[in-house]
Design a protein around this motif. Structure first.
Motif, short mmCIF file in Angstrom:
data_model
loop_
_atom_site.label_atom_id
_atom_site.label_comp_id
_atom_site.label_asym_id
_atom_site.label_seq_id
_atom_site.Cartn_x
_atom_site.Cartn_y
_atom_site.Cartn_z
N MET A 135 -27.26 -38.12 4.12
CA MET A 135 -25.88 -38.17 3.71
C MET A 135 -25.45 -36.86 3.03
N ARG A 136 -26.34 -36.25 2.26
CA ARG A 136 -26.02 -35.00 1.58
C ARG A 136 -25.79 -33.87 2.60
N LEU A 137 -26.52 -33.90 3.68
CA LEU A 137 -26.36 -32.89 4.70
C LEU A 137 -24.96 -32.96 5.30
N LYS A 138 -24.48 -34.15 5.53
CA LYS A 138 -23.15 -34.35 6.09
C LYS A 138 -22.08 -33.84 5.12
N GLU A 139 -22.25 -34.14 3.83
CA GLU A 139 -21.31 -33.67 2.81
C GLU A 139 -21.33 -32.15 2.70
N SER A 140 -22.50 -31.56 2.80
CA SER A 140 -22.62 -30.11 2.73
C SER A 140 -21.93 -29.45 3.91
N ILE A 141 -22.09 -30.01 5.08
CA ILE A 141 -21.46 -29.46 6.28
C ILE A 141 -19.94 -29.56 6.16
N ILE A 142 -19.45 -30.69 5.68
CA ILE A 142 -18.00 -30.86 5.49
C ILE A 142 -17.49 -29.85 4.46
N PHE A 143 -18.19 -29.68 3.36
CA PHE A 143 -17.78 -28.73 2.32
C PHE A 143 -17.73 -27.31 2.89
N ILE A 144 -18.76 -26.91 3.62
CA ILE A 144 -18.80 -25.56 4.20
C ILE A 144 -17.66 -25.38 5.19
N GLY A 145 -17.37 -26.39 5.98
CA GLY A 145 -16.27 -26.31 6.95
C GLY A 145 -14.93 -26.15 6.26
N VAL A 146 -14.66 -26.96 5.23
CA VAL A 146 -13.39 -26.88 4.51
C VAL A 146 -13.29 -25.54 3.78
N PHE A 147 -14.35 -25.11 3.15
CA PHE A 147 -14.36 -23.84 2.45
C PHE A 147 -14.09 -22.68 3.41
N SER A 148 -14.74 -22.69 4.55
CA SER A 148 -14.55 -21.63 5.56
C SER A 148 -13.11 -21.63 6.07
N PHE A 149 -12.55 -22.80 6.26
CA PHE A 149 -11.16 -22.91 6.72
C PHE A 149 -10.20 -22.30 5.70
N ILE A 150 -10.38 -22.62 4.43
CA ILE A 150 -9.52 -22.09 3.37
C ILE A 150 -9.66 -20.57 3.27
N VAL A 151 -10.87 -20.07 3.31
CA VAL A 151 -11.09 -18.63 3.26
C VAL A 151 -10.44 -17.95 4.46
N GLY A 152 -10.55 -18.56 5.63
CA GLY A 152 -9.93 -18.01 6.84
C GLY A 152 -8.42 -17.91 6.72
N ILE A 153 -7.80 -18.94 6.20
CA ILE A 153 -6.35 -18.93 6.01
C ILE A 153 -5.97 -17.84 5.00
N PHE A 154 -6.70 -17.75 3.91
CA PHE A 154 -6.42 -16.73 2.90
C PHE A 154 -6.52 -15.32 3.48
N LEU A 155 -7.57 -15.05 4.24
CA LEU A 155 -7.73 -13.73 4.84
C LEU A 155 -6.65 -13.44 5.88
N SER A 156 -6.23 -14.46 6.62
CA SER A 156 -5.15 -14.28 7.60
C SER A 156 -3.85 -13.92 6.90
N LEU A 157 -3.55 -14.58 5.80
CA LEU A 157 -2.33 -14.27 5.06
C LEU A 157 -2.36 -12.85 4.52
N ILE A 158 -3.49 -12.42 4.05
CA ILE A 158 -3.61 -11.04 3.55
C ILE A 158 -3.39 -10.05 4.69
N ALA A 159 -3.98 -10.33 5.85
CA ALA A 159 -3.83 -9.43 7.00
C ALA A 159 -2.38 -9.36 7.45
N VAL A 160 -1.69 -10.48 7.51
CA VAL A 160 -0.29 -10.51 7.94
C VAL A 160 0.58 -9.77 6.94
N THR A 161 0.37 -9.99 5.66
CA THR A 161 1.15 -9.32 4.63
C THR A 161 0.93 -7.82 4.68
N SER A 162 -0.28 -7.38 4.83
CA SER A 162 -0.58 -5.95 4.91
C SER A 162 0.03 -5.34 6.15
N HIS A 163 -0.02 -6.06 7.26
CA HIS A 163 0.53 -5.55 8.51
C HIS A 163 2.04 -5.39 8.40
N ASN A 164 2.74 -6.33 7.81
CA ASN A 164 4.19 -6.23 7.67
C ASN A 164 4.59 -5.06 6.79
#
Length: 103
Positions: free
Chosen positions: A1-30
């Motif tokens: 069960m802990r493995l499943k929670e860890s995978i979900i946490f890593i997935g959500v964390f990666s998604f949030i970091v990806g969105i943050f980096l995308s926003l920075i890239a778009v802002t810098s590009h503009n």
């Protein structure tokens, strides 16, 4: 069960970091595409504008003229009073210039 929670946490964390980096890239590009829009005055020439820009920026005069001609769809290098031009200078004084975006 802990493995499943860890995978979900890593997935959500990666998604949030990806969105943050995308926003920075778009802002810098503009920001890199923001230029100044000016109205040509009597006596203005592209060479005169290039001299004014060259005094404050390190841009080649010929490169400036080529850029302005291309991005403003000018058939020649002649400009007329009342023409509205976008020039490759970052907006520094908000009262003096209008902001323009070139795509």
């Amino acid at each position: 069960m802990r493995l499943k929670e860890s995978i979900i946490f890593i997935g959500v964390f990666s998604f949030i970091v990806g969105i943050f980096l995308s926003l920075i890239a778009v802002t810098s590009h503009n920001d890199s595409n923001q230029y100044v829009k000016i109205e040509v005055q009597s006596g203005d020439t592209l060479w005169g504008l290039a001299d004014q820009v060259n005094d404050s920026k390190s841009i080649d005069k010929n490169a400036f003229i080529d850029w302005v001609t291309e991005h403003n769809d000018l058939a020649s290098t002649e400009i007329q009073p009342g023409d509205i031009l976008v020039i490759p200078v970052k907006k520094e004084h908000p009262v003096v210039y209008q902001l323009a975006t070139v795509q």
